[in-house]
Design a protein around this motif. Sequence first.
Motif, short mmCIF file in Angstrom:
data_model
loop_
_atom_site.label_atom_id
_atom_site.label_comp_id
_atom_site.label_asym_id
_atom_site.label_seq_id
_atom_site.Cartn_x
_atom_site.Cartn_y
_atom_site.Cartn_z
N ASP A 16 -1.67 142.31 33.62
CA ASP A 16 -2.43 142.87 32.65
C ASP A 16 -1.92 144.33 32.06
O ASP A 16 -1.90 144.66 30.98
CB ASP A 16 -3.83 143.00 33.05
CG ASP A 16 -4.65 141.87 33.12
OD1 ASP A 16 -4.01 140.91 32.85
OD2 ASP A 16 -5.46 141.70 34.05
N ALA A 17 -1.23 144.92 33.15
CA ALA A 17 -0.59 146.28 32.76
C ALA A 17 0.53 146.10 31.92
O ALA A 17 0.52 146.76 30.90
CB ALA A 17 -0.17 147.10 33.96
N LEU A 18 1.43 144.98 32.04
CA LEU A 18 2.39 144.84 31.13
C LEU A 18 2.03 144.45 29.64
O LEU A 18 2.44 144.80 28.70
CB LEU A 18 3.45 143.85 31.64
CG LEU A 18 4.10 144.13 32.95
CD1 LEU A 18 4.95 143.13 33.49
CD2 LEU A 18 5.00 145.50 32.86
N ALA A 19 1.23 143.46 29.70
CA ALA A 19 0.38 143.11 28.23
C ALA A 19 -0.21 144.22 27.67
O ALA A 19 -0.02 144.14 26.30
CB ALA A 19 -0.82 142.07 28.67
N GLY A 20 -1.00 145.05 28.25
CA GLY A 20 -1.33 146.25 27.48
C GLY A 20 -0.32 147.25 27.02
O GLY A 20 -0.49 147.91 25.94
N MET A 21 1.02 147.09 27.50
CA MET A 21 2.11 147.87 26.91
C MET A 21 2.91 146.98 26.08
O MET A 21 3.91 147.66 25.33
CB MET A 21 2.95 148.30 28.18
CG MET A 21 2.27 149.44 29.04
SD MET A 21 3.32 150.27 30.05
CE MET A 21 3.77 148.72 31.18
N THR A 73 10.38 140.31 31.41
CA THR A 73 11.64 141.16 31.22
C THR A 73 11.45 142.35 32.23
O THR A 73 12.29 143.30 31.89
CB THR A 73 11.35 141.70 29.65
OG1 THR A 73 9.97 142.50 29.64
CG2 THR A 73 11.43 140.52 28.73
N LEU A 74 10.52 142.45 32.88
CA LEU A 74 10.25 143.58 33.77
C LEU A 74 11.50 143.80 34.81
O LEU A 74 12.07 145.00 34.77
CB LEU A 74 9.22 143.59 34.71
CG LEU A 74 8.76 144.74 35.56
CD1 LEU A 74 8.63 146.17 34.92
CD2 LEU A 74 7.31 144.54 36.41
N ASP A 122 6.82 148.39 44.79
CA ASP A 122 5.91 149.83 44.81
C ASP A 122 5.29 149.70 43.53
O ASP A 122 4.15 150.04 43.53
CB ASP A 122 7.09 150.83 44.56
CG ASP A 122 7.69 151.08 45.97
OD1 ASP A 122 7.29 150.44 46.91
OD2 ASP A 122 8.75 151.68 45.99
N LEU A 123 5.69 149.13 42.37
CA LEU A 123 4.86 149.15 41.12
C LEU A 123 3.55 148.03 41.28
O LEU A 123 2.60 148.85 40.66
CB LEU A 123 5.82 148.36 39.99
CG LEU A 123 5.43 148.74 38.67
CD1 LEU A 123 5.53 150.02 38.14
CD2 LEU A 123 6.64 148.04 37.60
N LYS A 124 3.62 147.14 41.86
CA LYS A 124 2.66 146.21 41.87
C LYS A 124 1.51 147.04 42.83
O LYS A 124 0.27 146.73 42.51
CB LYS A 124 3.04 144.85 42.68
CG LYS A 124 3.73 144.00 42.10
CD LYS A 124 4.14 142.64 42.84
CE LYS A 124 5.07 141.70 41.84
NZ LYS A 124 5.53 140.63 42.49
N ALA A 125 2.07 147.59 43.89
CA ALA A 125 1.06 148.35 44.57
C ALA A 125 0.49 149.60 43.88
O ALA A 125 -0.88 149.80 44.09
CB ALA A 125 1.79 148.97 46.03
N GLN A 126 1.38 150.15 42.89
CA GLN A 126 0.58 151.37 42.11
C GLN A 126 -0.44 150.73 41.03
O GLN A 126 -1.55 151.42 41.20
CB GLN A 126 1.77 151.99 41.35
CG GLN A 126 1.31 153.24 40.42
CD GLN A 126 2.61 153.96 39.57
OE1 GLN A 126 3.41 153.64 40.20
NE2 GLN A 126 2.05 154.54 38.67
N VAL A 127 -0.30 149.79 40.52
CA VAL A 127 -0.99 149.01 39.35
C VAL A 127 -2.39 148.72 40.36
O VAL A 127 -3.55 148.64 39.62
CB VAL A 127 -0.57 148.22 38.53
CG1 VAL A 127 0.76 148.83 37.74
CG2 VAL A 127 0.07 147.03 39.36
N ARG A 180 -2.15 160.19 31.98
CA ARG A 180 -3.90 160.09 32.31
C ARG A 180 -4.63 159.06 31.46
O ARG A 180 -5.71 158.57 31.82
CB ARG A 180 -4.23 161.33 32.56
CG ARG A 180 -3.70 162.31 33.61
CD ARG A 180 -4.77 163.47 33.92
NE ARG A 180 -4.94 164.25 32.91
CZ ARG A 180 -4.11 165.26 32.58
NH1 ARG A 180 -3.24 165.41 33.34
NH2 ARG A 180 -4.32 166.14 31.64
N SER A 181 -4.20 159.14 30.24
CA SER A 181 -5.09 158.41 29.30
C SER A 181 -4.87 157.02 29.44
O SER A 181 -5.76 156.00 28.76
CB SER A 181 -4.83 158.81 27.86
OG SER A 181 -3.64 158.59 27.53
N GLY A 182 -3.82 156.43 30.14
CA GLY A 182 -3.64 154.97 30.22
C GLY A 182 -2.26 154.85 30.97
O GLY A 182 -1.46 155.59 30.98
#
Length: 288
Positions: free
Chosen positions: A140-145, A151-152, A126-131, A253-255
């Motif tokens: 990229d999303a994990l790296a940005g955070m 570790t996910l 579900d997470l992969k579908a969302q991003v 919404r900002s990220g």
Amino acid sequence: MPKKPEPLVIGGHYRYTLSSYEPVSITVTVPHLTDDEVAFGVAGVLGESGLADGETASDAWVREHVSGVSSIDELRQAVRAQLEALNSRYADASKPALCAEKLAARLEQDVPASAVAEARATLMDDLKAQVGQAGISLDDALAGMGVPAGTLESMLDGQARAESEKDAALDAMADKLGITVDETELPGLLGFSPKATQELVAQARAHGGLDPVLRRARRKKASDAVVGACSCTYRHESAEEAERRVRMARERRSGWTMPVEAAPQEPPRPEPAQGGARPASRSHLKLV
């Protein structure tokens, strides 16, 4: 606290029991509508209606571009009424999860690691579908955070265990109530159209069988029974709680942020009605 035993496996499925099958008691929080949410909703309608960034909408502009309202004040009142209705719906929609959480506290067996792993895999998908919908990769999303690679899964463990325990509790209630489900009930229980249900059934059979789909529907049927029998009280969100929720929504919404735990939901902004062709300069406020 002593460790609970693992469930028996009967007929290829884990069998759970509850310490009590009496109706559960829940408290539902009704969101408090803030002025910021109304302003965001108004801005959404104006933007969909063609208002350019930095432009201010006059009453005359609203009369020309937004169907059904004749002034900014009328539009604001209409948006407020719609968001208040959505808040009420959200409150009712929270009942199944609250009931399942109460049932899960009554489990007499521990959920096996394999069941938690299955729930974690579903959350990961579900997470992969969302991003993916946001146009970025999960890495990229994990790296940005600043989340370290690898570790996910461990970060999702808590939510995966909670979800697997709620499923187990609903299975136990379904067993107690003698609930069964056949294919004819799937559209109503899963909320799919008959055509979409047929495609789901065909896909499930092509990948090993229909059992997971039927078990999901059986849990939904059990959940409906539990919600129907529950004792429910309502509390209104305080203005301070609402401000925190709106601030969190603004930050989301900002990220993109990872939804490891369920976050308070923000009512969606009103949208122009969908349907047939319409003039480009004319928008229709959809009030539901």
